[in-house]
Scaffold this motif. Structure first.
Motif, PDB file in Angstrom:
ATOM      1  N   MET A  50       0.828  -1.183  -0.164  1.00 49.47           N
ATOM      2  CA  MET A  50      -0.079   0.023  -0.111  1.00 49.47           C
ATOM      3  C   MET A  50       0.856   1.151   0.129  1.00 49.47           C
ATOM      4  O   MET A  50       1.898   1.228   0.762  1.00 49.47           O
ATOM      5  CB  MET A  50      -0.971  -0.075   1.283  1.00 49.47           C
ATOM      6  N   THR A  51       0.582   2.064  -1.166  1.00 51.50           N
ATOM      7  CA  THR A  51       1.557   3.458  -1.003  1.00 51.50           C
ATOM      8  C   THR A  51       0.593   4.546  -0.374  1.00 51.50           C
ATOM      9  O   THR A  51      -0.570   4.734  -0.357  1.00 51.50           O
ATOM     10  CB  THR A  51       1.727   3.751  -2.641  1.00 51.50           C
ATOM     11  N   THR A  52       1.603   5.352   0.271  1.00 52.63           N
ATOM     12  CA  THR A  52       0.887   6.459   1.014  1.00 52.63           C
ATOM     13  C   THR A  52       1.414   7.786   0.323  1.00 52.63           C
ATOM     14  O   THR A  52       2.668   7.732   0.138  1.00 52.63           O
ATOM     15  CB  THR A  52       0.919   6.619   2.359  1.00 52.63           C
ATOM     16  N   GLN A  53       0.643   8.711   0.021  1.00 50.09           N
ATOM     17  CA  GLN A  53       0.848   9.901  -0.309  1.00 50.09           C
ATOM     18  C   GLN A  53       0.937  10.968   0.577  1.00 50.09           C
ATOM     19  O   GLN A  53       0.160  11.071   1.534  1.00 50.09           O
ATOM     20  CB  GLN A  53       0.219  10.577  -1.623  1.00 50.09           C
ATOM     21  N   ALA A  54       2.027  11.845   0.587  1.00 49.65           N
ATOM     22  CA  ALA A  54       1.984  12.999   1.666  1.00 49.65           C
ATOM     23  C   ALA A  54       1.076  13.849   1.276  1.00 49.65           C
ATOM     24  O   ALA A  54       0.364  14.252   0.134  1.00 49.65           O
ATOM     25  CB  ALA A  54       3.384  13.719   1.763  1.00 49.65           C
ATOM     26  N   SER A  55       0.580  14.879   2.255  1.00 46.90           N
ATOM     27  CA  SER A  55      -0.790  15.754   2.017  1.00 46.90           C
ATOM     28  C   SER A  55      -0.076  16.892   0.956  1.00 46.90           C
ATOM     29  O   SER A  55       1.246  17.071   1.023  1.00 46.90           O
ATOM     30  CB  SER A  55      -1.206  16.610   3.356  1.00 46.90           C
ATOM     31  N   ALA A  56      -0.908  17.496   0.227  1.00 45.50           N
ATOM     32  CA  ALA A  56      -0.654  18.442  -0.852  1.00 45.50           C
ATOM     33  C   ALA A  56       0.127  19.619   0.140  1.00 45.50           C
ATOM     34  O   ALA A  56       0.921  20.350  -0.358  1.00 45.50           O
ATOM     35  CB  ALA A  56      -1.925  19.110  -1.200  1.00 45.50           C
ATOM     36  N   ASP A  57      -0.081  20.126   1.209  1.00 41.56           N
ATOM     37  CA  ASP A  57       0.348  21.020   1.882  1.00 41.56           C
ATOM     38  C   ASP A  57       1.600  20.774   2.301  1.00 41.56           C
ATOM     39  O   ASP A  57       2.775  21.529   2.315  1.00 41.56           O
ATOM     40  CB  ASP A  57      -0.489  21.405   3.308  1.00 41.56           C
ATOM     41  N   LEU A  58       2.063  19.691   2.827  1.00 35.48           N
ATOM     42  CA  LEU A  58       3.405  19.290   2.900  1.00 35.48           C
ATOM     43  C   LEU A  58       4.327  19.100   1.780  1.00 35.48           C
ATOM     44  O   LEU A  58       5.413  19.795   1.717  1.00 35.48           O
ATOM     45  CB  LEU A  58       3.481  17.772   3.675  1.00 35.48           C
ATOM     46  N   CYS A  59       3.624  18.677   0.536  1.00 32.27           N
ATOM     47  CA  CYS A  59       4.310  18.741  -0.690  1.00 32.27           C
ATOM     48  C   CYS A  59       4.639  20.163  -1.007  1.00 32.27           C
ATOM     49  O   CYS A  59       5.908  20.514  -1.499  1.00 32.27           O
ATOM     50  CB  CYS A  59       3.868  17.948  -1.851  1.00 32.27           C
ATOM     51  N   TRP A  60       3.721  21.046  -0.930  1.00 25.63           N
ATOM     52  CA  TRP A  60       3.952  22.605  -1.288  1.00 25.63           C
ATOM     53  C   TRP A  60       5.189  23.067  -0.363  1.00 25.63           C
ATOM     54  O   TRP A  60       6.061  23.695  -0.917  1.00 25.63           O
ATOM     55  CB  TRP A  60       2.948  23.203  -1.339  1.00 25.63           C
ATOM     56  N   ARG A  61       5.181  22.879   0.840  1.00 21.96           N
ATOM     57  CA  ARG A  61       6.363  23.359   1.711  1.00 21.96           C
ATOM     58  C   ARG A  61       7.484  22.781   1.422  1.00 21.96           C
ATOM     59  O   ARG A  61       8.643  23.442   1.518  1.00 21.96           O
ATOM     60  CB  ARG A  61       6.008  22.887   3.262  1.00 21.96           C
ATOM     61  N   LEU A  62       7.470  21.508   1.003  1.00 19.83           N
ATOM     62  CA  LEU A  62       8.723  21.116   0.590  1.00 19.83           C
ATOM     63  C   LEU A  62       9.496  21.765  -0.978  1.00 19.83           C
ATOM     64  O   LEU A  62      10.634  21.859  -0.942  1.00 19.83           O
ATOM     65  CB  LEU A  62       8.782  19.523   0.467  1.00 19.83           C
ATOM     66  N   VAL A  63       8.499  21.852  -1.841  1.00 22.98           N
ATOM     67  CA  VAL A  63       9.002  22.525  -3.093  1.00 22.98           C
ATOM     68  C   VAL A  63       8.696  23.741  -3.575  1.00 22.98           C
ATOM     69  O   VAL A  63       9.196  24.334  -4.556  1.00 22.98           O
ATOM     70  CB  VAL A  63       8.295  21.299  -4.313  1.00 22.98           C
ATOM     71  N   LYS A  64       8.046  24.483  -2.471  1.00 19.30           N
ATOM     72  CA  LYS A  64       7.949  25.838  -2.901  1.00 19.30           C
ATOM     73  C   LYS A  64       8.951  26.921  -3.117  1.00 19.30           C
ATOM     74  O   LYS A  64       8.775  27.807  -4.021  1.00 19.30           O
ATOM     75  CB  LYS A  64       7.063  26.678  -1.998  1.00 19.30           C
ATOM     76  N   ASN A  65       9.975  26.588  -2.600  1.00 20.80           N
ATOM     77  CA  ASN A  65      11.318  27.659  -2.686  1.00 20.80           C
ATOM     78  C   ASN A  65      12.295  26.998  -3.888  1.00 20.80           C
ATOM     79  O   ASN A  65      13.145  27.618  -4.394  1.00 20.80           O
ATOM     80  CB  ASN A  65      12.069  27.870  -1.566  1.00 20.80           C
ATOM     81  N   ASN A  66      12.082  25.607  -4.046  1.00 15.44           N
ATOM     82  CA  ASN A  66      13.287  24.681  -4.760  1.00 15.44           C
ATOM     83  C   ASN A  66      12.705  23.721  -5.737  1.00 15.44           C
ATOM     84  O   ASN A  66      12.297  22.739  -5.520  1.00 15.44           O
ATOM     85  CB  ASN A  66      14.295  24.368  -4.023  1.00 15.44           C
ATOM     86  N   ASN A  67      12.443  24.145  -6.963  1.00 11.43           N
ATOM     87  CA  ASN A  67      11.948  23.159  -7.734  1.00 11.43           C
ATOM     88  C   ASN A  67      12.306  23.942  -9.350  1.00 11.43           C
ATOM     89  O   ASN A  67      12.835  25.098  -9.611  1.00 11.43           O
ATOM     90  CB  ASN A  67      10.613  22.909  -7.689  1.00 11.43           C
ATOM     91  N   ALA A  68      12.257  22.948 -10.302  1.00  9.58           N
ATOM     92  CA  ALA A  68      12.843  23.573 -11.516  1.00  9.58           C
ATOM     93  C   ALA A  68      11.603  24.394 -12.442  1.00  9.58           C
ATOM     94  O   ALA A  68      12.392  24.904 -13.499  1.00  9.58           O
ATOM     95  CB  ALA A  68      12.966  22.119 -12.448  1.00  9.58           C
ATOM     96  N   PHE A  69      10.624  24.482 -11.985  1.00  9.27           N
ATOM     97  CA  PHE A  69       9.749  25.223 -12.552  1.00  9.27           C
ATOM     98  C   PHE A  69       9.680  26.764 -12.342  1.00  9.27           C
ATOM     99  O   PHE A  69       8.919  27.775 -12.788  1.00  9.27           O
ATOM    100  CB  PHE A  69       8.279  24.609 -12.495  1.00  9.27           C
ATOM    101  N   ILE A  70      10.344  27.341 -11.249  1.00  5.03           N
ATOM    102  CA  ILE A  70      10.547  28.387 -10.672  1.00  5.03           C
ATOM    103  C   ILE A  70      11.080  29.518 -11.673  1.00  5.03           C
ATOM    104  O   ILE A  70      12.290  29.328 -12.052  1.00  5.03           O
ATOM    105  CB  ILE A  70      10.735  28.571  -9.227  1.00  5.03           C
ATOM    106  N   LEU A  71      10.478  30.678 -11.872  1.00  6.34           N
ATOM    107  CA  LEU A  71      11.017  31.917 -12.410  1.00  6.34           C
ATOM    108  C   LEU A  71      10.898  33.178 -11.518  1.00  6.34           C
ATOM    109  O   LEU A  71       9.817  33.500 -11.086  1.00  6.34           O
ATOM    110  CB  LEU A  71      10.368  32.417 -13.670  1.00  6.34           C
ATOM    111  N   LYS A  72      11.980  33.810 -11.078  1.00  7.27           N
ATOM    112  CA  LYS A  72      12.027  34.938 -10.346  1.00  7.27           C
ATOM    113  C   LYS A  72      12.218  36.084 -11.185  1.00  7.27           C
ATOM    114  O   LYS A  72      13.236  36.084 -11.801  1.00  7.27           O
ATOM    115  CB  LYS A  72      12.957  34.577  -9.156  1.00  7.27           C
ATOM    116  N   GLN A  73      11.438  37.209 -11.256  1.00  8.29           N
ATOM    117  CA  GLN A  73      11.574  38.341 -11.939  1.00  8.29           C
ATOM    118  C   GLN A  73      11.500  39.492 -11.115  1.00  8.29           C
ATOM    119  O   GLN A  73      10.650  39.676 -10.342  1.00  8.29           O
ATOM    120  CB  GLN A  73      10.757  38.279 -13.221  1.00  8.29           C
ATOM    121  N   ARG A  74      12.312  40.570 -11.357  1.00  9.39           N
ATOM    122  CA  ARG A  74      12.241  41.775 -10.879  1.00  9.39           C
ATOM    123  C   ARG A  74      11.059  42.494 -11.445  1.00  9.39           C
ATOM    124  O   ARG A  74      10.943  42.751 -12.825  1.00  9.39           O
ATOM    125  CB  ARG A  74      13.627  42.511 -11.117  1.00  9.39           C
ATOM    126  N   GLN A  75      10.445  43.205 -10.675  1.00 11.40           N
ATOM    127  CA  GLN A  75       9.316  44.101 -11.095  1.00 11.40           C
ATOM    128  C   GLN A  75       9.502  45.659 -10.922  1.00 11.40           C
ATOM    129  O   GLN A  75       9.937  46.163  -9.724  1.00 11.40           O
ATOM    130  CB  GLN A  75       7.981  43.818 -10.293  1.00 11.40           C
TER     131      GLN A  75
END
Length: 130
Positions: free
Chosen positions: A1-26
């Motif tokens: 049986m596989t268990t998935q972490a909650s969406a909130d926990l996954c977001w906390r892990l990937v919100k600052n470091n993932n391959a899709f982030i683009l930071k732009q100066r405004q």
């Protein structure tokens, strides 16, 4: 049986470091906006609400040759552009109800793009002989 972490926990892990982030100066200041290039991110914002990598029922609407492509985690399918608003509403009601209004607005924008005809150039300048 596989268990998935909650969406909130996954977001906390990937919100600052993932391959899709683009930071732009405004503007000229130090204000930065954080965008995302995730394939299932509806608004291209890097936020928990719109993230396509942490939610199970994520979807996105894109435009192709006079049709709308609906991408979801199950796969993708194409629908005629005239039916995009109804399909977006149904997808929002079945899947993520918090994105129903966003999907509707995006579908309306896509339909407007398909109806737009190319404009004549505004830069045409007639030569005046002197």
């Amino acid at each position: 049986m596989t268990t998935q972490a909650s969406a909130d926990l996954c977001w906390r892990l990937v919100k600052n470091n993932n391959a899709f982030i683009l930071k732009q100066r405004q503007g000229r200041g130090t204000d930065r906006i954080v965008l995302s290039k995730e394939p299932l991110n509806m608004m291209a914002k890097s936020s928990f609400k719109y993230s396509g990598i942490v939610h199970k029922k994520a979807f996105n609407l894109n435009l192709s040759e006079k049709a709308v492509v609906v991408n979801s985690q199950k796969g993708q399918y194409t629908i005629p552009a005239t039916k995009a608003v109804g399909v977006a509403s149904r997808i929002g009601s079945k899947g993520r109800k918090d994105l129903r209004a966003t999907a509707h607005r995006r579908a309306v924008r896509i339909i407007r793009l398909t109806k737009r005809t190319s404009r004549k150039s505004w830069a045409k300048v007639t030569k005046i002989e002197m």
